[in-house]
Write a protein that holds these residues in place. Structure first.
Motif, PDB file in Angstrom:
ATOM      1  N   PHE A   1       4.465   5.799  -5.330  1.00  0.00           N
ATOM      2  CA  PHE A   1       4.537   5.918  -6.784  1.00  0.00           C
ATOM      3  C   PHE A   1       3.583   6.995  -7.288  1.00  0.00           C
ATOM      4  O   PHE A   1       3.947   7.824  -8.134  1.00  0.00           O
ATOM      5  CB  PHE A   1       4.205   4.571  -7.429  1.00  0.00           C
ATOM      6  CG  PHE A   1       4.246   4.596  -8.926  1.00  0.00           C
ATOM      7  CD1 PHE A   1       5.460   4.663  -9.595  1.00  0.00           C
ATOM      8  CD2 PHE A   1       3.079   4.565  -9.657  1.00  0.00           C
ATOM      9  CE1 PHE A   1       5.500   4.690 -10.981  1.00  0.00           C
ATOM     10  CE2 PHE A   1       3.101   4.597 -11.034  1.00  0.00           C
ATOM     11  CZ  PHE A   1       4.318   4.659 -11.698  1.00  0.00           C
ATOM     12  N   LEU A   2       2.365   7.004  -6.762  1.00  0.00           N
ATOM     13  CA  LEU A   2       1.381   8.010  -7.147  1.00  0.00           C
ATOM     14  C   LEU A   2       1.857   9.408  -6.765  1.00  0.00           C
ATOM     15  O   LEU A   2       1.702  10.363  -7.539  1.00  0.00           O
ATOM     16  CB  LEU A   2       0.034   7.711  -6.494  1.00  0.00           C
ATOM     17  CG  LEU A   2      -1.124   8.636  -6.831  1.00  0.00           C
ATOM     18  CD1 LEU A   2      -1.437   8.556  -8.322  1.00  0.00           C
ATOM     19  CD2 LEU A   2      -2.338   8.271  -6.011  1.00  0.00           C
TER      20      LEU A   2
ATOM     21  N   ARG B   1       2.661   5.295   5.667  1.00  0.00           N
ATOM     22  CA  ARG B   1       4.049   4.969   5.998  1.00  0.00           C
ATOM     23  C   ARG B   1       4.232   4.748   7.498  1.00  0.00           C
ATOM     24  O   ARG B   1       4.979   3.877   7.922  1.00  0.00           O
ATOM     25  CB  ARG B   1       4.958   6.095   5.521  1.00  0.00           C
ATOM     26  CG  ARG B   1       6.423   5.784   5.580  1.00  0.00           C
ATOM     27  CD  ARG B   1       7.256   6.885   4.963  1.00  0.00           C
ATOM     28  NE  ARG B   1       6.995   8.188   5.552  1.00  0.00           N
ATOM     29  CZ  ARG B   1       7.693   8.719   6.538  1.00  0.00           C
ATOM     30  NH1 ARG B   1       8.685   8.043   7.063  1.00  0.00           N
ATOM     31  NH2 ARG B   1       7.392   9.905   7.000  1.00  0.00           N
TER      32      ARG B   1
ATOM     33  N   MET C   1       0.820  -1.187   0.000  1.00  0.00           N
ATOM     34  CA  MET C   1       0.000   0.000   0.000  1.00  0.00           C
ATOM     35  C   MET C   1       0.871   1.260   0.000  1.00  0.00           C
ATOM     36  O   MET C   1       0.557   2.220  -0.678  1.00  0.00           O
ATOM     37  CB  MET C   1      -0.919  -0.026   1.223  1.00  0.00           C
ATOM     38  CG  MET C   1      -1.895   1.073   1.251  1.00  0.00           C
ATOM     39  SD  MET C   1      -3.174   0.773   0.039  1.00  0.00           S
ATOM     40  CE  MET C   1      -4.429   1.807   0.653  1.00  0.00           C
ATOM     41  N   THR C   2       1.940   1.236   0.757  1.00  0.00           N
ATOM     42  CA  THR C   2       2.831   2.394   0.824  1.00  0.00           C
ATOM     43  C   THR C   2       3.504   2.635  -0.519  1.00  0.00           C
ATOM     44  O   THR C   2       3.668   3.788  -0.926  1.00  0.00           O
ATOM     45  CB  THR C   2       3.894   2.176   1.917  1.00  0.00           C
ATOM     46  OG1 THR C   2       3.226   1.899   3.152  1.00  0.00           O
ATOM     47  CG2 THR C   2       4.741   3.404   2.108  1.00  0.00           C
ATOM     48  N   GLN C   3       3.879   1.561  -1.209  1.00  0.00           N
ATOM     49  CA  GLN C   3       4.517   1.721  -2.513  1.00  0.00           C
ATOM     50  C   GLN C   3       3.568   2.355  -3.520  1.00  0.00           C
ATOM     51  O   GLN C   3       3.987   3.160  -4.350  1.00  0.00           O
ATOM     52  CB  GLN C   3       4.998   0.379  -3.043  1.00  0.00           C
ATOM     53  CG  GLN C   3       6.224  -0.142  -2.334  1.00  0.00           C
ATOM     54  CD  GLN C   3       6.662  -1.473  -2.917  1.00  0.00           C
ATOM     55  OE1 GLN C   3       5.870  -2.194  -3.491  1.00  0.00           O
ATOM     56  NE2 GLN C   3       7.939  -1.779  -2.766  1.00  0.00           N
ATOM     57  N   THR C   4       2.288   2.009  -3.428  1.00  0.00           N
ATOM     58  CA  THR C   4       1.305   2.585  -4.337  1.00  0.00           C
ATOM     59  C   THR C   4       1.186   4.087  -4.129  1.00  0.00           C
ATOM     60  O   THR C   4       1.210   4.867  -5.085  1.00  0.00           O
ATOM     61  CB  THR C   4      -0.075   1.932  -4.124  1.00  0.00           C
ATOM     62  OG1 THR C   4       0.056   0.532  -4.265  1.00  0.00           O
ATOM     63  CG2 THR C   4      -1.086   2.465  -5.108  1.00  0.00           C
ATOM     64  N   PHE C   5       1.059   4.507  -2.864  1.00  0.00           N
ATOM     65  CA  PHE C   5       0.978   5.933  -2.567  1.00  0.00           C
ATOM     66  C   PHE C   5       2.278   6.641  -2.924  1.00  0.00           C
ATOM     67  O   PHE C   5       2.257   7.775  -3.394  1.00  0.00           O
ATOM     68  CB  PHE C   5       0.646   6.186  -1.097  1.00  0.00           C
ATOM     69  CG  PHE C   5      -0.811   6.012  -0.773  1.00  0.00           C
ATOM     70  CD1 PHE C   5      -1.779   6.707  -1.474  1.00  0.00           C
ATOM     71  CD2 PHE C   5      -1.213   5.164   0.232  1.00  0.00           C
ATOM     72  CE1 PHE C   5      -3.123   6.552  -1.176  1.00  0.00           C
ATOM     73  CE2 PHE C   5      -2.545   5.002   0.549  1.00  0.00           C
ATOM     74  CZ  PHE C   5      -3.508   5.702  -0.160  1.00  0.00           C
TER      75      PHE C   5
ATOM     76  N   THR D   1      -2.410  13.374  -1.497  1.00  0.00           N
ATOM     77  CA  THR D   1      -1.688  12.120  -1.683  1.00  0.00           C
ATOM     78  C   THR D   1      -0.466  12.055  -0.771  1.00  0.00           C
ATOM     79  O   THR D   1      -0.146  10.996  -0.222  1.00  0.00           O
ATOM     80  CB  THR D   1      -1.264  11.957  -3.147  1.00  0.00           C
ATOM     81  OG1 THR D   1      -2.417  12.081  -3.977  1.00  0.00           O
ATOM     82  CG2 THR D   1      -0.632  10.609  -3.388  1.00  0.00           C
TER      83      THR D   1
ATOM     84  N   CYS E   1       4.621  10.544  -9.199  1.00  0.00           N
ATOM     85  CA  CYS E   1       4.030  10.881 -10.500  1.00  0.00           C
ATOM     86  C   CYS E   1       3.290  12.207 -10.446  1.00  0.00           C
ATOM     87  O   CYS E   1       3.425  13.037 -11.352  1.00  0.00           O
ATOM     88  CB  CYS E   1       3.082   9.781 -10.945  1.00  0.00           C
ATOM     89  SG  CYS E   1       3.905   8.266 -11.423  1.00  0.00           S
TER      90      CYS E   1
ATOM     91  N   TYR F   1       0.093   9.232   1.953  1.00  0.00           N
ATOM     92  CA  TYR F   1       1.341   8.464   1.935  1.00  0.00           C
ATOM     93  C   TYR F   1       1.996   8.472   3.304  1.00  0.00           C
ATOM     94  O   TYR F   1       2.478   7.443   3.780  1.00  0.00           O
ATOM     95  CB  TYR F   1       2.290   9.030   0.879  1.00  0.00           C
ATOM     96  CG  TYR F   1       3.682   8.437   0.941  1.00  0.00           C
ATOM     97  CD1 TYR F   1       3.911   7.126   0.549  1.00  0.00           C
ATOM     98  CD2 TYR F   1       4.752   9.181   1.402  1.00  0.00           C
ATOM     99  CE1 TYR F   1       5.177   6.577   0.612  1.00  0.00           C
ATOM    100  CE2 TYR F   1       6.023   8.641   1.466  1.00  0.00           C
ATOM    101  CZ  TYR F   1       6.231   7.340   1.072  1.00  0.00           C
ATOM    102  OH  TYR F   1       7.490   6.800   1.146  1.00  0.00           O
TER     103      TYR F   1
END
Length: 58
Positions: free
Chosen positions: A7-8, A54, A1-5, A46, A11, A50
């Motif tokens: 990466f978002l 984290r 879940m942390t990696q998704t936030f 975001t 970006c 994040y």
């Protein structure tokens, strides 16, 4: 879940900076200021999500 936030977040930061700079040098003048504010607020939201993801304890 942390990696998704994460990466978002990266970006969104890149997109926000690119749009802001391109609008500043009059290349993307058709984008209204409100759209840039929404992009900036979404980036901040975001970042907050994040940070919560984290430091969450399982």
């Amino acid at each position: 879940m942390t990696q998704t936030f994460g990466f978002l977040l990266v970006c969104l930061i890149i997109i926000t900076v690119v749009v802001y700079v391109l609008r500043g040098i009059s290349i993307l003048t058709f984008i209204p200021g409100g759209a840039i504010w929404l992009l900036l607020l979404f980036t901040i939201l975001t970042a907050i999500l994040y940070n919560f993801a984290r430091v969450k304890r399982y």
